[in-house]
Design an enzyme around this catalytic site. Sequence first.
Site, PDB file in Angstrom:
ATOM      1  N   ARG A  29       0.834  -1.210   0.000  1.00  0.00           N
ATOM      2  CA  ARG A  29       0.000   0.000   0.000  1.00  0.00           C
ATOM      3  C   ARG A  29       0.867   1.258   0.000  1.00  0.00           C
ATOM      4  NH1 ARG A  29      -0.436   4.627   2.683  1.00  0.00           N
ATOM      5  NH2 ARG A  29       0.098   3.487   4.580  1.00  0.00           N
ATOM      6  N   ASP A  30       1.569   1.515   1.091  1.00  0.00           N
ATOM      7  CA  ASP A  30       2.389   2.721   1.216  1.00  0.00           C
ATOM      8  C   ASP A  30       3.484   2.743   0.150  1.00  0.00           C
ATOM      9  OD1 ASP A  30       3.687   4.978   2.157  1.00  0.00           O
ATOM     10  OD2 ASP A  30       4.169   4.162   4.117  1.00  0.00           O
ATOM     11  N   HIS A 221       6.672   3.743  12.895  1.00  0.00           N
ATOM     12  CA  HIS A 221       6.702   3.779  11.432  1.00  0.00           C
ATOM     13  C   HIS A 221       7.801   4.768  11.030  1.00  0.00           C
ATOM     14  CE1 HIS A 221       4.402   3.520   7.476  1.00  0.00           C
ATOM     15  NE2 HIS A 221       5.251   4.502   7.254  1.00  0.00           N
ATOM     16  N   HIS A 223      10.967   6.313   8.665  1.00  0.00           N
ATOM     17  CA  HIS A 223      11.492   6.449   7.302  1.00  0.00           C
ATOM     18  C   HIS A 223      13.007   6.616   7.365  1.00  0.00           C
ATOM     19  CE1 HIS A 223       7.802   7.323   4.648  1.00  0.00           C
ATOM     20  NE2 HIS A 223       7.428   6.657   5.712  1.00  0.00           N
ATOM     21  N   CYS A 254       7.988   9.503   1.222  1.00  0.00           N
ATOM     22  CA  CYS A 254       7.124  10.671   1.305  1.00  0.00           C
ATOM     23  C   CYS A 254       7.459  11.625   0.169  1.00  0.00           C
ATOM     24  CB  CYS A 254       7.332  11.375   2.640  1.00  0.00           C
ATOM     25  SG  CYS A 254       6.403  12.907   2.757  1.00  0.00           S
ATOM     26  N   ASN A 263      10.562   4.309   3.243  1.00  0.00           N
ATOM     27  CA  ASN A 263      10.265   3.498   4.407  1.00  0.00           C
ATOM     28  C   ASN A 263      11.448   2.628   4.822  1.00  0.00           C
ATOM     29  OD1 ASN A 263       7.340   3.817   5.055  1.00  0.00           O
ATOM     30  ND2 ASN A 263       7.133   3.347   2.886  1.00  0.00           N
TER      31      ASN A 263
END
Lengths: 319, 319
Positions: A29-30, A221, A223, A254, A263
């Site tokens: 997804r991300d 979460h 990065h 992002c 990520n």
Amino acid sequence: MTTAPTGLPMTVPADGLPARVRIHEVGARDGLQNEQGVVPTEVKAEFIRRLAGAGLSTIEATSFVHPKWVPQLADAEKLFPMVRDIPVGLPVLVPNERGLDRALALGAREVAVFASATESFAKANLNRTVDEALAMFAPVVTRAVEHGLTVRGYLSMCFGDPWEGPVPVGQVVAVCRRLKDMGCDELSLGDTIGVATPGHVTRLLTALNEAGVPTDTLAVHFHDTYGQALANTLAALQHGVTTVDASAGGLGGCPYAKSATGNLATEDLVWMLHGLGIETGVDLGRLTATSVWLAGQLGRPSPSRTVRALGGAASHKES
Amino acid sequence: MTTAPTGLPMTVPADGLPARVRIHEVGARDGLQNEQGVVPTEVKAEFIRRLAGAGLSTIEATSFVHPKWVPQLADAEKLFPMVRDIPVGLPVLVPNERGLDRALALGAREVAVFASATESFAKANLNRTVDEALAMFAPVVTRAVEHGLTVRGYLSMCFGDPWEGPVPVGQVVAVCRRLKDMGCDELSLGDTIGVATPGHVTRLLTALNEAGVPTDTLAVHFHDTYGQALANTLAALQHGVTTVDASAGGLGGCPYAKSATGNLATEDLVWMLHGLGIETGVDLGRLTATSVWLAGQLGRPSPSRTVRALGGAASHKES
């Protein structure tokens, strides 16, 4: 199948760490929502199948946002039925009641809403104030809970914001409290631009505990924009966190950060966890082979250091 | 000048960490010795000048090995006089007495020998057994100490070896003890293929303490092949280590590891240390600008995540 050099990493536990960590895999997804080109739905489904085959127990599948917002995930209605019988957790993102309706209609059992700790990012990502966004999510969470669904609350920009700079810990705690009070089962603390360092992680987790948010309802979460993700993860594990978000192959990132890195790569995380003797249920070789396979589908190499180090063999042996 | 987003990383100290860390910068030696092409001596000298200007206090300058072994460093006699008046520590590698003679003749004040914890790497790197290599270094260390020089002992393959797999902690401790007994002031523990994880780091440091090697004579030298370098550094800092090896821009790497990634990037390290409120004396903006400048000289981007994240501005503003 890809394997690490024989016997490596050596397993050497450290004091004060959890025995087991659940990895919340966000690559499908991300990761894929930031792809420039269109990824075929069958490739997404096969990616999720392979991730499950590698032992990941929670695989975020897609997002029921309006297709206009994230065209890369416009195939959610087609994709979800292709994977929903895989026996793993398959959370999906739902921004509003319409998204929840779509997820419920397809039989989703886990959903996530996505809030922001800062006004600037709430505006950029949701075109709402923080309050307006929380007001939008409240009925989603209430109804999801009524339907017996598990609800995760994502919180972006928990450490720094590209427009606002440092984000005060108290500001993050306040939004977390509201998401918990709304009924979220789990909160995922996002370092969306990758600026956190380990002391900052510990301070936020401590402040959340003091505000009545228990560690076992928190996920991290991180990065890797500044290379800090795994060191921050170690600090979180030392605090007792047992749920860590990561993205197979380091997919995603992002769009507001200047770097191509995104990520935390699941493979780099698994290397550390297995070296520490922490159970994950993941087969690192199969996971790396999956990322090598996906990199072939996307036509570019994985940013994961572990995948690059191990991937040479896999790219020939796994298709 | 390159700068991080305003106010970032936020400074949040953590318990039990040192107030100050000395970075042993290896980019000009360990980094450049792995370059395929010839780097002009003037570029090397300018690189060292800029590193000093960025606040690094220890900058490994070159190696007095036989030019046949490392042709990239064959200009040591020409380079060292160009930089020796810069007011920082400028250690040089010396493999044998002939190398020490050359270093002494040019006025070097700090030297390093480079041993291996494993027979396989001793054979590959030095064409000697571990014992034979230590026998070669013994008179070098003795004479260097007699001349009042500071002597560092590098130890490669402290955690894993590409031929032998996991390296027993006791085997590493035994070689460290011999290097200390020989007269080395400082030992640098190398994870040459990047396979270590934090518990393994802690166990080795603890075992060294138990064998009478104090932490304040130890440095750590991590490679980022599997993305573990900064997490391992955090574990070392938590154990009390205050000297950390790193390479500006993440230059360099081990030719025996399958990955292009190599040394821990100094910029990623500085980001974490400054976030933790640990003094380094380094100006991250100037350091990043230096790595961007060198990347331009080498014709390829830096592998450091921090340099890539911050470097866009620097590449236009600094030449």
